[in-house]
Design a protein around this motif. Structure first.
Motif, mmCIF file in Angstrom:
data_model
loop_
_atom_site.group_PDB
_atom_site.id
_atom_site.type_symbol
_atom_site.label_atom_id
_atom_site.label_comp_id
_atom_site.label_asym_id
_atom_site.label_seq_id
_atom_site.Cartn_x
_atom_site.Cartn_y
_atom_site.Cartn_z
ATOM 1 N N SER A 42 0.836 -1.202 0.000
ATOM 2 C CA SER A 42 0.000 0.000 0.000
ATOM 3 C C SER A 42 0.869 1.251 0.000
ATOM 4 N N HIS A 43 0.495 2.196 -0.870
ATOM 5 C CA HIS A 43 1.270 3.428 -0.962
ATOM 6 C C HIS A 43 0.343 4.573 -1.325
ATOM 7 N N CYS A 44 0.785 5.775 -1.044
ATOM 8 C CA CYS A 44 -0.005 6.960 -1.362
ATOM 9 C C CYS A 44 -0.048 7.139 -2.875
ATOM 10 N N PRO A 45 -1.239 7.299 -3.463
ATOM 11 C CA PRO A 45 -1.320 7.495 -4.908
ATOM 12 C C PRO A 45 -0.755 8.837 -5.358
ATOM 13 N N GLY A 46 -0.564 9.756 -4.402
ATOM 14 C CA GLY A 46 -0.052 11.067 -4.751
ATOM 15 C C GLY A 46 1.461 11.138 -4.778
ATOM 16 N N CYS A 47 2.119 10.625 -3.718
ATOM 17 C CA CYS A 47 3.584 10.722 -3.629
ATOM 18 C C CYS A 47 4.276 9.367 -3.668
ATOM 19 N N ASP A 48 3.495 8.267 -3.758
ATOM 20 C CA ASP A 48 4.035 6.896 -3.836
ATOM 21 C C ASP A 48 4.776 6.460 -2.579
ATOM 22 N N THR A 49 4.660 7.204 -1.487
ATOM 23 C CA THR A 49 5.295 6.804 -0.236
ATOM 24 C C THR A 49 4.581 5.601 0.354
ATOM 25 N N PRO A 50 5.323 4.547 0.735
ATOM 26 C CA PRO A 50 4.671 3.390 1.353
ATOM 27 C C PRO A 50 3.902 3.801 2.607
ATOM 28 N N ILE A 51 2.745 3.202 2.796
ATOM 29 C CA ILE A 51 1.910 3.536 3.945
ATOM 30 C C ILE A 51 2.259 2.629 5.113
ATOM 31 N N ALA A 52 2.648 3.235 6.235
ATOM 32 C CA ALA A 52 3.002 2.468 7.427
ATOM 33 C C ALA A 52 1.762 1.781 7.990
ATOM 34 N N TRP A 53 1.973 0.723 8.757
ATOM 35 C CA TRP A 53 0.845 -0.057 9.282
ATOM 36 C C TRP A 53 -0.088 0.793 10.129
ATOM 37 N N TYR A 54 0.496 1.756 10.888
ATOM 38 C CA TYR A 54 -0.340 2.570 11.759
ATOM 39 C C TYR A 54 -1.147 3.619 10.996
ATOM 40 N N ASP A 55 -0.811 3.803 9.718
ATOM 41 C CA ASP A 55 -1.603 4.684 8.865
ATOM 42 C C ASP A 55 -2.536 3.884 7.960
ATOM 43 N N ASN A 56 -2.600 2.586 8.219
ATOM 44 C CA ASN A 56 -3.400 1.709 7.366
ATOM 45 C C ASN A 56 -4.455 0.954 8.168
ATOM 46 N N ILE A 57 -4.797 1.487 9.338
ATOM 47 C CA ILE A 57 -5.837 0.881 10.161
ATOM 48 C C ILE A 57 -7.192 1.298 9.582
ATOM 49 N N PRO A 58 -8.047 0.341 9.250
ATOM 50 C CA PRO A 58 -9.314 0.675 8.585
ATOM 51 C C PRO A 58 -10.109 1.748 9.314
ATOM 52 N N VAL A 59 -10.574 2.718 8.577
ATOM 53 C CA VAL A 59 -11.421 3.830 9.033
ATOM 54 C C VAL A 59 -10.674 4.751 9.999
ATOM 55 N N VAL A 60 -10.071 4.169 11.051
ATOM 56 C CA VAL A 60 -9.437 4.956 12.121
ATOM 57 C C VAL A 60 -8.326 5.840 11.570
#
Length: 279
Positions: free
Chosen positions: A43-61
Motif C-alpha cells: 500500500s502506498h499513497c497514490p499522490g507521492c508513492d510513499t509506502p503507507i506504514a501499518w499505523y496509517d493503514n488501520i481501517p477507518v481509524v
C-alpha cells in the motif's frame, strides 16, 4: 456447521475482519481493473508513492486520525476508502446476525464482500473482471462441495436441506448455475437478434452463473429483483434524459438483488405464492 462460541463474540469478530477485508477490497477495486498485482507493491499513497506504514493503514481509524490526508504529501485521500471499509464491516456483521455463528455466515460474508467489490468496479469501469467472478464461483463451488461431502448444509445459502433434491447441495448449486447463466444468456440473444445490439453484458451472465452456486434455484429471484431495482433506479437516474444510447451497469443491481435473495429469498417466494393463492 455451527461454531460453539458466543454470538456476540462471533459478531464482533466478523465486524473486525470485515473492516480488514474492506481495506483489501480497496486494493482489489483499484488494481484488478487496471491489471495490477494485488500483492506488489504494498500500500502506498497514490499522490507521492510513499509506502503507507501499518499505523496509517488501520481501517477507518487512520483516515479519521489523518483527517483524510497523506501524512507525507498532505494530498487528500478519497473518502471512498473508509466508506468501503465501513460498509464491508457492516456486511460481515449482517452475515453474522442473519446466519449466526457458523460456516454459512462465513460464506455469506464472502458473497457480500465480492458483491461490494464487483459493484464498485462495474460502476467505475463498466465491467466485471473475470478473475473476480471466477474466484467468487470457486468459493461458491467449494461451499457446495463441503456441504455435499461434509453433511453440513452451508451452500446454497437459501436452502434448508430438507429432503429430495434439497438434500443435495451440490445439485442445487449446479441447477442455480444453469438457471442463472442460461436465462439471461437467452434473453441477451433474443434482444440482440431483435434490436441488433447487446442489451445484456456477458459479464452479468457470468456473475449470475456464479451467484447460482450460492443461491441455487433462487438465483431467478435475484434476476427478478435486480431487474425491478434496475428499472426503478434507472427511471430515477434518467429524470427525463435519453439514456437509450448509454450503457448502464447492471452489476450493482445484481449485487443488491443477490444480497436480498440470500437473506430473504425463500420468504419472498413464499409470500408471493401466498399472494397469488398458490400456497
Amino acid at each position: 456447521m455451527a461454531f460453539d462460541i458466543p454470538g456476540w463474540y462471533f459478531t464482533l469478530s466478523m465486524g473486525l475482519f470485515g473492516l480488514l477485508f474492506g481495506s483489501f477490497a480497496n486494493v482489489v477495486i483499484w488494481r484488478v481493473p487496471r491489471g495490477e498485482s494485488i500483492a506488489h507493491p504494498g500500500s502506498h499513497c497514490p499522490g507521492c508513492d510513499t509506502p503507507i506504514a501499518w499505523y496509517d493503514n488501520i481501517p477507518v481509524v487512520s483516515w479519521l486520525v489523518l483527517r483524510g490526508r497523506c501524512r507525507h504529501c498532505h494530498k487528500p485521500i478519497a473518502p471512498r476508502y473508509p466508506l468501503v471499509e465501513a460498509v464491508s464491516g457492516a456486511l460481515f456483521v449482517a452475515a453474522a446476525l442473519v446466519w449466526g455463528p457458523g460456516a454459512r455466515a462465513l460464506f455469506g460474508a464472502a458473497l457480500f464482500w465480492f458483491l461490494l467489490a464487483l459493484s464498485l468496479i462495474d460502476l467505475e469501469h463498466m465491467r466485471l473482471p473475470n478473475p473476480l467472478v471466477a474466484t467468487l464461483a470457486a468459493v461458491g463451488l467449494l461451499g457446495a462441495l463441503l456441504s455435499e461431502l461434509g453433511g453440513a448444509h452451508v451452500v446454497p445459502l437459501t436452502a434448508d436441506g430438507a429432503s429430495g433434491v434439497a438434500a443435495h447441495p451440490l445439485a442445487l448449486s449446479l441447477i442455480g448455475v444453469l438457471l442463472g447463466a442460461g436465462l439471461p444468456a437467452m434473453i441477451a440473444f433474443v434482444y440482440s437478434a431483435i434490436r441488433g445490439r447487446s442489451g445484456f453484458g456477458m459479464g452479468d451472465v457470468k456473475l449470475l452463473g456464479a451467484l447460482g452456486l450460492f443461491l441455487g434455484p433462487y438465483v431467478l429471484v435475484t434476476f427478478f429483483v435486480a431487474s425491478l431495482l434496475g428499472a426503478v433506479g434507472g427511471a430515477v437516474i434518467a429524470r427525463g434524459r435519453d439514456l437509450s444510447q448509454r450503457r448502464v451497469p447492471f452489476g450493482p443491481w445484481l449485487a443488491a438483488g443477490a444480497a436480498i435473495t440470500a437473506v430473504l429469498g425463500p420468504a419472498l417466494v413464499s409470500g408471493y405464492l401466498s399472494l397469488v393463492g398458490i400456497a
